[in-house]
Design a protein around this motif. Sequence first.
Motif, PDB file in Angstrom:
ATOM      1  N   GLU A 210       5.866   6.237  -5.766  1.00  0.00           N
ATOM      2  CA  GLU A 210       4.966   7.356  -5.512  1.00  0.00           C
ATOM      3  C   GLU A 210       5.466   8.628  -6.185  1.00  0.00           C
ATOM      4  OE1 GLU A 210       1.939   7.395  -4.168  1.00  0.00           O
ATOM      5  OE2 GLU A 210       2.177   5.209  -4.149  1.00  0.00           O
ATOM      6  N   LYS A 213       4.568   8.393  -9.882  1.00  0.00           N
ATOM      7  CA  LYS A 213       3.136   8.576 -10.095  1.00  0.00           C
ATOM      8  C   LYS A 213       2.709  10.032  -9.998  1.00  0.00           C
ATOM      9  CE  LYS A 213       0.846   5.708  -7.526  1.00  0.00           C
ATOM     10  NZ  LYS A 213       0.360   4.588  -6.659  1.00  0.00           N
ATOM     11  N   ARG A 214       3.576  10.907  -9.534  1.00  0.00           N
ATOM     12  CA  ARG A 214       3.254  12.325  -9.464  1.00  0.00           C
ATOM     13  C   ARG A 214       3.472  13.053 -10.788  1.00  0.00           C
ATOM     14  NH1 ARG A 214       6.557  15.277  -5.226  1.00  0.00           N
ATOM     15  NH2 ARG A 214       5.150  16.984  -5.855  1.00  0.00           N
ATOM     16  N   ASP A 217       0.511  14.873 -12.809  1.00  0.00           N
ATOM     17  CA  ASP A 217       0.000  16.100 -12.182  1.00  0.00           C
ATOM     18  C   ASP A 217       1.033  17.218 -12.226  1.00  0.00           C
ATOM     19  OD1 ASP A 217      -2.599  15.398 -11.533  1.00  0.00           O
ATOM     20  OD2 ASP A 217      -2.027  14.494  -9.626  1.00  0.00           O
ATOM     21  N   PRO A 249      -3.059   9.244 -12.164  1.00  0.00           N
ATOM     22  CA  PRO A 249      -3.081   9.563 -10.725  1.00  0.00           C
ATOM     23  C   PRO A 249      -4.474   9.544 -10.086  1.00  0.00           C
ATOM     24  CG  PRO A 249      -2.987  11.597 -11.976  1.00  0.00           C
ATOM     25  CD  PRO A 249      -2.967  10.488 -12.989  1.00  0.00           C
TER      26      PRO A 249
END
Length: 369
Positions: A210, A213-214, A217, A249
């Motif tokens: 997680e 995956k940021r 952004d 994302p």
Amino acid sequence: MRLVSTRHLQAGTIVARPVRSGPVGTAPLVIEGALLTESMCRRLLELGVAAVWVDDEIGEGIEPLEALTPETRDAAERDVMATLADAREALASGQQLPQQAVDRMRDVAGAIAREIAALPEAAYALSEMRIADHYTHEHSVRVTTLGLLLAARHWRSHGWTDHRGRQRHDSVAQRMTQLGFGLLVHDIGKLAIPREVLDKPGRLDAEEWELIKRHPDLGAAMLSHTTTSMLAISVVRFHHERWDGAGYPRRLRGRRISELARIAAVADVYDAVRSERPYKPARPPHVGYEVVREGSGSAFDPAIVRTFCEVVMPYPVGHELELDDGVTAVVAAVDPARPYAPLMRWRDAGGTIVEREVDLARGRAAEPA
């Protein structure tokens, strides 16, 4: 010239291109034109250098096509390094990327785009193989180069798609610069991810994944909408989206993904497969080629993959391969229309240099050990 595995180097071999072991600005391990000694061959192997470009009789007349001059590539790497340093400072203080860094990357993107635009209409086979690559700036420059090559070929043939779905052929130079900027900083958000997560040798747990995956952004948030094109920002934010909607994302699908980001996705994955990482070894060109080709319609836009297969060859000119009979041969030439049947050159048991087209479609070759 030809690219020879370090394990196969012999004393007396002439080096065709400088061998570099560190980031741009550091002195090369071996200079162009140097005559290798036995101790130099051993040292290159100890340092993890995978392969060396050499000049010899077998490689005579083989000239791999390069997209960038060494001067442009080195300048780009220096500027990306400086921008990453600026980005770390900005991140530490909660600021966006400073204007000087934005301007620097825009200038670099424009320089690379202009050099690629001046290339002849010819297949480009990636030929750069260096020491184990732990340098983010090198990955960024290679991804930018490949992404702009794909865009130049694709837009020349098909035009680019505007927000109304119309195919256009105007403003290509401006669009190339916007794409190049986004590619140069596409992974800038990874600066906010702990190094131990980025370099973890084993499987990531759910929490670590997680975090990873940021980064699109986080990277996009470092770029100001007032100083950076939204097209460039879309490359940073959406280069991990997939054509089938399984990416991140936003889990965007198909043409809902920016065309520039769809180009970036192909370039990024190919270079990731080809690059050495703490958690995986670099794979040979044909493996990267197959990963992209097999991802058509699932991970990647099929139209972009078709262009990729016109630009990147599975067996690039100058690379060594071991044929099914154990002979080590070099790719002397390749026809983009028949990428799995390159013209190969080798020395037979009697010492005669043989040149012949070889069918590699069924995996009858491997990278030499």
